[in-house]
Design a protein around this motif. Structure first.
Motif, mmCIF file in Angstrom:
data_model
loop_
_atom_site.group_PDB
_atom_site.id
_atom_site.type_symbol
_atom_site.label_atom_id
_atom_site.label_comp_id
_atom_site.label_asym_id
_atom_site.label_seq_id
_atom_site.Cartn_x
_atom_site.Cartn_y
_atom_site.Cartn_z
ATOM 1 N N GLU A 1 42.119 40.605 67.861
ATOM 2 C CA GLU A 1 40.938 39.872 67.688
ATOM 3 C C GLU A 1 40.788 38.370 67.195
ATOM 4 O O GLU A 1 40.322 37.892 67.758
ATOM 5 N N ALA B 1 37.770 33.728 59.970
ATOM 6 C CA ALA B 1 36.668 33.991 60.749
ATOM 7 C C ALA B 1 35.881 35.209 60.465
ATOM 8 O O ALA B 1 34.619 35.331 60.740
ATOM 9 N N GLU C 1 39.859 31.752 73.044
ATOM 10 C CA GLU C 1 38.478 31.771 73.804
ATOM 11 C C GLU C 1 38.470 32.988 74.816
ATOM 12 O O GLU C 1 37.993 32.445 75.935
ATOM 13 N N ILE D 1 39.470 35.270 69.512
ATOM 14 C CA ILE D 1 38.601 34.164 68.933
ATOM 15 C C ILE D 1 39.103 32.878 69.291
ATOM 16 O O ILE D 1 38.616 32.120 69.881
#
Length: 212
Positions: free
Chosen positions: A163, A205, A170, A167
């Motif tokens: 994950e 994040a 991108e 992020i």
């Protein structure tokens, strides 16, 4: 460092060296480091207990794993002889599922000589550990990374790493284990520090821990 086992992460300075290497070669890592700040050492002792701890952490949240491990420690059930002697009720009271009880007992009966693993190449360490029921490649890689300090170990099957990579790089969806393993080849010989950075970035994040 030896040719057989490669660089060993022993101090925060080792982690900082790896972070400098990665940020100089990958702008996204440099951006992530600006957000996370210095990365944690994450070194643990080696031996039976940390490997049992890794089994406890499988497929549960960090908070749940902390709670279960805390109960095992309070009950004095973190050594192989104690695990073998413990009843199902005692292990269940600590939060172990029936499956993890079996895995804990299999590990206790495995006869692994943990001191010998220190001098073995990482792939040999992983091959030894995955022979024990309940220890998959993720658990073996986490042990090699944190308990043996191997600098070039990654754990691409880890969902938080996947994950975080999605992020940071991108991507439209999480990379698969195979895809992330291929991505991580570019981060050698500091893949273990890349993992630390991605876990730290995940925490920033998502506002939650991805690894204990």
């Amino acid at each position: 460092m030896s040719e057989r086992i490669g660089r060993i992460i022993e101090t925060p300075a080792c982690v900082a060296e790896g972070a400098d290497y990665l940020s100089a070669r990958e702008p996204r890592f440099r951006m992530a480091l600006a957000i996370t700040g210095p990365l944690p050492l994450r070194r643990r002792k080696d031996g039976f207990a940390p490997l049992l701890d890794a089994i406890v952490s499988q497929q549960v949240s960090v908070a749940a794993a902390d709670a279960i491990w805390g109960r095992l420690k309070s009950a004095g059930l973190t050594g192989p002889r104690k695990i073998v002697a413990a009843s199902d009720d005692e292990l269940r009271a600590c939060g172990l599922s029936r499956q993890k009880m079996r895995y804990a007992r299999e590990l206790a009966a495995s006869g692994i000589r943990f001191s010998q693993l220190r001098g073995q190449p990482t792939e040999e360490v992983i091959e030894t550990l995955v022979q024990v029921p309940g220890i998959g490649r993720w658990t073996a890689e986490i042990y090699a990374m944190f308990s043996l300090g191997r600098a070039d170990v990654f754990a691409p099957g880890d969902l938080a790493l996947q994950e975080a990579a999605r992020i940071l790089f991108e991507k439209p969806e999480r990379p698969t284990e195979r895809e992330l393993r291929q991505m991580a080849e570019a981060w050698s010989p500091w893949r273990g520090v890349a993992a630390r950075l991605l876990w730290a970035y995940y925490r920033a994040a998502k506002q939650r821990e991805g690894i204990r």
